[in-house]
Scaffold this motif. Structure first.
Motif, PDB file in Angstrom:
ATOM      1  N   ASP A 334       0.843  -1.195   0.000  1.00  9.86           N
ATOM      2  CA  ASP A 334       0.000   0.000   0.000  1.00  9.86           C
ATOM      3  C   ASP A 334       0.881   1.248   0.000  1.00  9.86           C
ATOM      4  O   ASP A 334       2.112   1.165  -0.032  1.00  9.86           O
ATOM      5  N   ARG A 335       0.234   2.397   0.052  1.00  3.61           N
ATOM      6  CA  ARG A 335       0.950   3.664   0.023  1.00  3.61           C
ATOM      7  C   ARG A 335       1.813   3.855   1.266  1.00  3.61           C
ATOM      8  O   ARG A 335       2.876   4.459   1.212  1.00  3.61           O
ATOM      9  N   ASP A 336       1.374   3.345   2.393  1.00  4.17           N
ATOM     10  CA  ASP A 336       2.163   3.488   3.621  1.00  4.17           C
ATOM     11  C   ASP A 336       3.500   2.765   3.491  1.00  4.17           C
ATOM     12  O   ASP A 336       4.546   3.290   3.908  1.00  4.17           O
ATOM     13  N   GLU A 337       3.470   1.580   2.901  1.00  3.83           N
ATOM     14  CA  GLU A 337       4.722   0.839   2.718  1.00  3.83           C
ATOM     15  C   GLU A 337       5.603   1.537   1.687  1.00  3.83           C
ATOM     16  O   GLU A 337       6.835   1.583   1.837  1.00  3.83           O
ATOM     17  N   GLN A 338       4.989   2.093   0.644  1.00  3.80           N
ATOM     18  CA  GLN A 338       5.766   2.870  -0.315  1.00  3.80           C
ATOM     19  C   GLN A 338       6.422   4.073   0.364  1.00  3.80           C
ATOM     20  O   GLN A 338       7.583   4.396   0.109  1.00  3.80           O
ATOM     21  N   GLN A 339       5.682   4.739   1.235  1.00  2.00           N
ATOM     22  CA  GLN A 339       6.221   5.905   1.925  1.00  2.00           C
ATOM     23  C   GLN A 339       7.425   5.509   2.783  1.00  2.00           C
ATOM     24  O   GLN A 339       8.417   6.240   2.845  1.00  2.00           O
ATOM     25  N   ALA A 340       7.351   4.348   3.441  1.00  2.52           N
ATOM     26  CA  ALA A 340       8.466   3.892   4.267  1.00  2.52           C
ATOM     27  C   ALA A 340       9.704   3.617   3.417  1.00  2.52           C
ATOM     28  O   ALA A 340      10.834   3.945   3.800  1.00  2.52           O
ATOM     29  N   ILE A 341       9.504   3.035   2.237  1.00  5.13           N
ATOM     30  CA  ILE A 341      10.631   2.738   1.344  1.00  5.13           C
ATOM     31  C   ILE A 341      11.263   4.027   0.846  1.00  5.13           C
ATOM     32  O   ILE A 341      12.484   4.175   0.815  1.00  5.13           O
TER      33      ILE A 341
END
Length: 558
Positions: A334-341
């Protein structure tokens, strides 16, 4: 102060630094002494440069090499002045062409007496030319080869390997060979001279004066190389031990610049940068070869969106690191995991993430599973778009099938997704302001804005497309308002003999099929009647146009 300016121009062969004069009120004693000394040194060097060429037979290649070497000397001394008036691209192209020809002739004219030495010289020449090619690519704002940083190193290596070739050839004097090596030593003088001359307010001018004078050693060597070319052979046999030493030295000179061109993996290599004009495009995945897809992703990943915002990845990351982060983004849930990366990658805007349209270049197998349309080529996209529009047009029907117009058409009309007030019926050659005024009036006129040669017709519901039928008659047709929610009749003028509806024409907005000319009587005044209703799935519009001089606006229903 005027005398100082003349002294500078006479010695340095360039305009004086007027800002320096204004701040310091002329030269100090040390700078004046340096200029006078440089004048004597330059005079001596010019005498050596302008000496008469040695007499003797020359073949075609030797004559060409002598001519080009003297052209290089002339460029350094005087021809650079007119070249300053030309674009940088012309200067870079001239130098690349000149030194490419000189280096090729070096390989053919110098008697290297060793294929290994000749091959090493060719490699060194290639490094120098690659650096000059980078200058030319940079002048054209094109992607560089990555060798420009080693242009100076390549120039030193070229001089050394050429002097070695002259020594083995035997036609050039020891003085010429030593001069060539001294021209290399000039580079090593920069730091000690900078410390030695840093003694006063004029130190910032003394350094360029001294370096400009001693820098002529290289021009003296080039001129001597051209002048002594036809000297009779003086081939000297080398002892085996000295041969081995020469080969080791040549191998070092040839290999070290090439090794310097090899980047470590962690270095940032911008092979597809945002400053290339084609980097603003998003090429179709299906049009790209596998090797081109990574470059397309790097372009998108480094994009500054017209220079307004920061790129999604920092410039300090190498291409390999960005590609690795891109593949990790593909696997994010999701977008949250993308943001963490992206936060881990040091992104200036991690919350934005990356869209499937960009990620498809690095992980087509993942993105294509949910967005197969992103895998298409431009041709496939066009074919799919044509088929889609044809299907949409087929769903629209003529609401007056029993009454044929002189000209008519039925099609899907595609609107802007956000904020499109409706569609125009207009004279394409009418006054430019009519369309804008019609748009302004549509909100105050119950959904139909009128302004001379343009009528803007709004839609009832918040829709992205509607079914539109247009018909032109020679006389007013029956009103037949039954079954319609709104019916309006307004005046419109055709000044060119044309009234029509905008078509898509390769864009995203407009009619999905060709629209006819509704001004069937030519130039003049017409009446436009528009019928609007909501169907089960679509909003349906019928536009009827016929000749009429009335300027009244009629609300027939609604």
């Amino acid at each position: 102060m005027l005398g100082d300016a003349w002294l500078w121009a006479a010695v340095e062969w360039s305009p004086p630094d007027y800002l320096y004069f204004q701040v310091n009120d002329g030269f100090d004693t040390a700078t004046t002494a340096a200029l006078l000394a440089a004048a004597l040194v330059k005079a001596g060097f010019l005498w050596l440069i302008l000496r008469t060429p040695a007499r003797g037979p020359l073949d075609r290649r030797e004559r060409a090499l002598r001519l080009l070497l003297y052209l290089a000397v002339a460029y350094t001394l005087v021809l650079w002045i007119p070249f300053r008036l030309l674009p940088d691209e012309a200067d870079s192209a001239f130098q690349l062409a000149l030194w490419t020809a000189i280096n090729i002739l070096y390989l053919l004219v110098i008697r290297w007496r060793s294929r290994v030495l000749q091959a090493a010289a060719g490699a060194v020449f290639a490094v120098e030319l690659a650096g000059m090619a980078d200058d030319l690519l940079d002048a054209f704002d094109l992607a560089e080869l990555g060798s420009g940083a080693f242009l100076g190193l390549g120039g030193v290596a070229v001089t050394v390997v050429t002097v070695i070739g002259q020594w083995r050839d035997g036609r050039w004097s020891r003085v010429t060979q030593v001069t060539g090596l001294l021209s290399v030593g000039v580079y090593a003088l920069v730091i000690p001279l900078g410390v030695l001359l840093d003694t006063g307010s004029g130190a910032d001018l003394m350094m360029p004066v001294v370096m400009d004078a001693v820098g002529l050693v290289g021009i003296v060597w080039i001129a001597a190389t051209a002048r002594e070319m036809p000297t009779e052979d003086r081939l000297v046999d080398l002892l085996p031990r000295r041969r081995r030493a020469v080969r080791v030295a040549v191998a070092a000179v040839a290999v070290l610049p090439v090794v310097a061109l090899i980047h470590p993996e962690q270095n940032a290599r911008l092979t597809y940068t945002t400053w290339r004009m084609d980097c603003f495009d998003r090429p179709s995945f299906g049009d790209l070869k596998p090797a081109e897809r990574d470059r397309a992703f790097l372009c998108r990943a480094r994009s500054r969106e017209g220079g307004v915002i920061q790129p999604i990845f920092p410039d300090t990351l190498s291409d390999q690191e960005i590609l690795a982060y891109g593949r990790a983004l593909c696997r994010a849930e999701d977008r949250d995991e993308q943001q963490a990366i992206l936060t881990e990658a040091g992104s200036a805007r991690p919350g934005r993430g990356m869209d499937p349209q960009d990620l498809v270049y690095v992980c087509p197998e993942i993105v294509g599973a949910t967005h197969p349309e992103l895998l298409r080529s431009t041709k496939e996209k066009q074919e799919a778009e044509t088929a889609y529009i044809a299907r949409e047009n087929a769903e629209c029907r003529d609401p007056w099938p029993g009454r044929k117009g002189v000209a008519q058409a039925t099609a899907r009309y595609f609107l802007f997704v956000d904020g499109d007030p409706g569609y125009l019926v207009y004279d394409p050659e009418g006054p430019d302001g009519d369309a804008g005024r019609a748009m302004d009036r549509v909100y105050d006129s119950a959904g139909v804005g009128v302004a001379g040669s343009a009528v803007l017709i709004g839609h009832i519901e918040d829709v992205v497309d509607l079914c539109l039928t247009v018909k032109a008659f020679r006389s007013p047709p029956p009103r037949r308002t039954a079954g319609w929610e709104q019916v309006d009749e307004v005046p419109i003028v055709s000044r060119s003999g044309t009234l029509t509806v905008p078509e898509m024409g390769g864009g995203d907005v407009g009619a999905g099929a060709p629209m006819p000319n509704l001004a069937i009587a030519g130039k003049g005044r017409y009446r436009l009647r528009v019928y609007v209703r909501l169907g089960d799935t679509d909003e349906e519009h019928l536009v009827v146009v016929f000749p009429g001089t009335s300027r009244k606006r009629l609300k027939l229903k609604g």
